[in-house]
Design a protein around this motif. Structure first.
Motif, PDB file in Angstrom:
ATOM      1  N   LEU A 152      55.138 -24.885  14.478  1.00 45.85           N
ATOM      2  CA  LEU A 152      55.917 -25.964  13.963  1.00 45.85           C
ATOM      3  C   LEU A 152      55.771 -27.125  14.862  1.00 45.85           C
ATOM      4  CD1 LEU A 152      58.981 -24.345  12.890  1.00 45.85           C
ATOM      5  CD2 LEU A 152      56.954 -24.852  11.436  1.00 45.85           C
ATOM      6  N   LEU A 153      55.395 -28.267  14.189  1.00 44.78           N
ATOM      7  CA  LEU A 153      55.350 -29.479  14.592  1.00 44.78           C
ATOM      8  C   LEU A 153      56.203 -30.508  14.295  1.00 44.78           C
ATOM      9  CD1 LEU A 153      53.242 -31.268  16.705  1.00 44.78           C
ATOM     10  CD2 LEU A 153      52.083 -31.831  14.504  1.00 44.78           C
ATOM     11  N   TYR A 154      56.868 -31.216  15.227  1.00 44.49           N
ATOM     12  CA  TYR A 154      58.016 -32.218  14.809  1.00 44.49           C
ATOM     13  C   TYR A 154      57.305 -33.603  14.948  1.00 44.49           C
ATOM     14  CZ  TYR A 154      60.531 -27.754  14.799  1.00 44.49           C
ATOM     15  OH  TYR A 154      61.231 -26.655  14.512  1.00 44.49           O
ATOM     16  N   ARG A 155      57.658 -34.520  14.018  1.00 44.77           N
ATOM     17  CA  ARG A 155      57.137 -35.726  14.054  1.00 44.77           C
ATOM     18  C   ARG A 155      58.359 -36.887  13.889  1.00 44.77           C
ATOM     19  NH1 ARG A 155      51.763 -36.757  13.286  1.00 44.77           N
ATOM     20  NH2 ARG A 155      50.520 -34.877  12.773  1.00 44.77           N
ATOM     21  N   ASP A 156      58.249 -37.962  14.300  1.00 48.01           N
ATOM     22  CA  ASP A 156      58.999 -39.134  14.234  1.00 48.01           C
ATOM     23  C   ASP A 156      59.059 -39.652  12.498  1.00 48.01           C
ATOM     24  OD1 ASP A 156      60.292 -41.713  13.839  1.00 48.01           O
ATOM     25  OD2 ASP A 156      59.524 -42.345  15.624  1.00 48.01           O
ATOM     26  N   VAL A 157      60.124 -39.435  11.977  1.00 46.72           N
ATOM     27  CA  VAL A 157      60.193 -39.590  10.374  1.00 46.72           C
ATOM     28  C   VAL A 157      59.584 -40.933  10.111  1.00 46.72           C
ATOM     29  CG1 VAL A 157      61.627 -37.737   9.863  1.00 46.72           C
ATOM     30  CG2 VAL A 157      62.721 -40.380  10.215  1.00 46.72           C
ATOM     31  N   VAL A 158      59.830 -42.093  10.833  1.00 51.36           N
ATOM     32  CA  VAL A 158      59.417 -43.329  10.516  1.00 51.36           C
ATOM     33  C   VAL A 158      58.159 -43.525  11.045  1.00 51.36           C
ATOM     34  CG1 VAL A 158      60.037 -45.948  10.806  1.00 51.36           C
ATOM     35  CG2 VAL A 158      61.804 -44.250  10.389  1.00 51.36           C
ATOM     36  N   SER A 159      57.800 -43.574  12.321  1.00 53.39           N
ATOM     37  CA  SER A 159      56.470 -43.617  12.724  1.00 53.39           C
ATOM     38  C   SER A 159      55.251 -42.905  12.639  1.00 53.39           C
ATOM     39  CB  SER A 159      56.444 -44.134  14.399  1.00 53.39           C
ATOM     40  OG  SER A 159      56.645 -42.870  15.062  1.00 53.39           O
ATOM     41  N   GLY A 160      55.753 -41.257  12.462  1.00 51.25           N
ATOM     42  CA  GLY A 160      54.726 -40.291  12.275  1.00 51.25           C
ATOM     43  C   GLY A 160      54.063 -39.762  13.588  1.00 51.25           C
ATOM     44  N   ASP A 161      54.660 -40.259  14.663  1.00 49.99           N
ATOM     45  CA  ASP A 161      54.255 -39.881  15.945  1.00 49.99           C
ATOM     46  C   ASP A 161      54.743 -38.469  16.152  1.00 49.99           C
ATOM     47  OD1 ASP A 161      53.098 -42.135  16.828  1.00 49.99           O
ATOM     48  OD2 ASP A 161      54.909 -43.020  17.955  1.00 49.99           O
ATOM     49  N   GLU A 162      53.816 -37.539  16.723  1.00 51.44           N
ATOM     50  CA  GLU A 162      54.203 -36.233  17.163  1.00 51.44           C
ATOM     51  C   GLU A 162      55.128 -36.306  18.414  1.00 51.44           C
ATOM     52  OE1 GLU A 162      50.669 -34.088  18.190  1.00 51.44           O
ATOM     53  OE2 GLU A 162      49.818 -34.307  16.051  1.00 51.44           O
ATOM     54  N   MET A 163      56.067 -35.637  18.409  1.00 50.75           N
ATOM     55  CA  MET A 163      57.189 -35.657  19.236  1.00 50.75           C
ATOM     56  C   MET A 163      57.513 -34.318  20.013  1.00 50.75           C
ATOM     57  SD  MET A 163      58.174 -38.916  19.134  1.00 50.75           S
ATOM     58  CE  MET A 163      59.626 -39.192  19.974  1.00 50.75           C
ATOM     59  N   LEU A 164      57.299 -33.362  19.407  1.00 46.60           N
ATOM     60  CA  LEU A 164      57.772 -31.826  19.917  1.00 46.60           C
ATOM     61  C   LEU A 164      57.226 -31.143  19.117  1.00 46.60           C
ATOM     62  CD1 LEU A 164      60.127 -30.229  21.315  1.00 46.60           C
ATOM     63  CD2 LEU A 164      61.491 -30.952  19.426  1.00 46.60           C
ATOM     64  N   SER A 165      57.120 -29.699  19.518  1.00 42.28           N
ATOM     65  CA  SER A 165      56.675 -28.347  18.791  1.00 42.28           C
ATOM     66  C   SER A 165      57.312 -27.307  19.267  1.00 42.28           C
ATOM     67  CB  SER A 165      55.205 -28.254  19.158  1.00 42.28           C
ATOM     68  OG  SER A 165      54.836 -27.614  20.216  1.00 42.28           O
ATOM     69  N   ASP A 166      57.446 -26.194  18.416  1.00 38.98           N
ATOM     70  CA  ASP A 166      58.047 -24.997  18.723  1.00 38.98           C
ATOM     71  C   ASP A 166      57.637 -24.164  19.994  1.00 38.98           C
ATOM     72  OD1 ASP A 166      55.942 -24.096  17.318  1.00 38.98           O
ATOM     73  OD2 ASP A 166      57.261 -22.709  16.210  1.00 38.98           O
ATOM     74  N   ALA A 167      56.443 -24.884  20.765  1.00 36.75           N
ATOM     75  CA  ALA A 167      55.700 -23.983  21.629  1.00 36.75           C
ATOM     76  C   ALA A 167      56.804 -24.294  22.868  1.00 36.75           C
ATOM     77  CB  ALA A 167      54.336 -24.970  21.853  1.00 36.75           C
ATOM     78  N   PHE A 168      58.048 -25.178  22.676  1.00 35.01           N
ATOM     79  CA  PHE A 168      58.942 -25.420  23.908  1.00 35.01           C
ATOM     80  C   PHE A 168      60.055 -24.608  22.943  1.00 35.01           C
ATOM     81  CE2 PHE A 168      55.962 -28.790  24.663  1.00 35.01           C
ATOM     82  CZ  PHE A 168      55.939 -28.940  25.877  1.00 35.01           C
ATOM     83  N   LYS A 169      60.843 -24.277  24.070  1.00 38.45           N
ATOM     84  CA  LYS A 169      62.042 -23.299  23.648  1.00 38.45           C
ATOM     85  C   LYS A 169      63.086 -24.513  22.988  1.00 38.45           C
ATOM     86  CE  LYS A 169      65.661 -20.343  24.846  1.00 38.45           C
ATOM     87  NZ  LYS A 169      66.500 -19.946  25.816  1.00 38.45           N
ATOM     88  N   ILE A 170      63.272 -24.722  22.038  1.00 32.28           N
ATOM     89  CA  ILE A 170      64.123 -25.696  21.315  1.00 32.28           C
ATOM     90  C   ILE A 170      65.555 -24.947  21.332  1.00 32.28           C
ATOM     91  CG2 ILE A 170      64.708 -27.248  19.433  1.00 32.28           C
ATOM     92  CD1 ILE A 170      61.686 -27.090  18.791  1.00 32.28           C
ATOM     93  N   GLU A 171      66.690 -25.730  21.460  1.00 30.56           N
ATOM     94  CA  GLU A 171      68.076 -25.110  21.465  1.00 30.56           C
ATOM     95  C   GLU A 171      68.881 -26.481  21.082  1.00 30.56           C
ATOM     96  OE1 GLU A 171      69.725 -25.601  25.882  1.00 30.56           O
ATOM     97  OE2 GLU A 171      68.171 -23.990  25.689  1.00 30.56           O
ATOM     98  N   ASP A 172      70.036 -26.028  20.398  1.00 31.65           N
ATOM     99  CA  ASP A 172      70.947 -26.838  19.858  1.00 31.65           C
ATOM    100  C   ASP A 172      71.854 -27.297  21.142  1.00 31.65           C
ATOM    101  OD1 ASP A 172      70.478 -26.998  17.064  1.00 31.65           O
ATOM    102  OD2 ASP A 172      71.296 -25.176  16.743  1.00 31.65           O
ATOM    103  N   VAL A 173      72.431 -28.493  20.966  1.00 33.26           N
ATOM    104  CA  VAL A 173      73.291 -29.123  22.018  1.00 33.26           C
ATOM    105  C   VAL A 173      74.858 -29.025  21.637  1.00 33.26           C
ATOM    106  CG1 VAL A 173      73.731 -30.936  23.444  1.00 33.26           C
ATOM    107  CG2 VAL A 173      71.480 -30.638  22.768  1.00 33.26           C
ATOM    108  N   PRO A 174      75.508 -27.997  22.451  1.00 32.58           N
ATOM    109  CA  PRO A 174      76.860 -28.020  22.032  1.00 32.58           C
ATOM    110  C   PRO A 174      77.532 -29.388  22.193  1.00 32.58           C
ATOM    111  CG  PRO A 174      75.956 -26.491  23.994  1.00 32.58           C
ATOM    112  CD  PRO A 174      75.090 -27.406  23.461  1.00 32.58           C
TER     113      PRO A 174
END
Length: 189
Positions: A2-24
């Motif tokens: 999974l790839l995550y892009r900036d919704v306005v610019s379309g730039d790639e910002m993040l992927s699920d290759a990194f461990k993504i966690e919610d912030v308390p």
């Protein structure tokens, strides 16, 4: 992947290759543990006019590759540091808050225009979540660096890109990169 892009610019910002966690305590904000890595910068010997066949017994010695330390996610997505915020910090806190508020208003306007079909509750959540995130950033301001996507370095002033926030430990080591989920779109790569 999974790839995550900036919704306005379309730039790639993040992927699920990194461990993504919610912030308390920060709804709709995720973070990624970051680390310093070393990368070779390489030396293009041809740029110096070296001719290995004419150099004699040291012909294959060549120049040593330089190594630099970078932050893994910054390097992986070619994120750009936006130092203007910290330049403003040196002047007055009031100016910094004013600039950040102006930027957020511009970005939220673009975000809402792009997603005008979004329901009212989500727009209210967006405003509430951004307020919480900005309070967190302001509270930790001395240990925060801001980054934009690869193509967005010059567009932050007009609000046409999002930012992600890198926090540093008290010792000066990078810790986490924070992203607002509202600013990201998900796609399969």
């Amino acid at each position: 992947m999974l790839l995550y892009r900036d919704v306005v610019s379309g730039d790639e910002m993040l992927s699920d290759a990194f461990k993504i966690e919610d912030v308390p305590d920060l709804p709709n904000v995720v973070r990624v543990k970051v680390k310093n890595i070393e990368v070779k910068t390489g030396v293009d010997e041809s740029a110096f006019g070296f001719n290995a066949s004419a150099e004699g017994e040291d012909a294959d010695a060549g120049a040593d590759d330089a190594v630099k330390t970078v932050i893994d996610i910054v390097e992986g997505f070619d994120l750009k540091s936006f130092d203007m915020f910290h330049d403003l910090q040196e002047t007055a806190a009031k100016q910094t808050k004013k600039f950040m508020s102006e930027y957020l208003k511009k970005y939220l306007k673009l975000h809402k225009e792009k997603h005008s079909t979004c329901c009212v509750e989500k727009k209210e959540d967006l405003q509430k979540d951004i307020t919480a995130l900005m309070a967190f950033v302001k509270k930790n301001w001395s240990n925060v660096a801001l980054f934009t996507g690869r193509e967005s370095e010059d567009t932050i002033v007009d609000g046409s890109c999002s930012v992600c926030f890198l926090t540093y430990s008290e010792e000066g080591y990078p810790e986490y990169m924070y992203y607002c989920k509202h600013f990201l779109s998900e796609e399969k790569a």
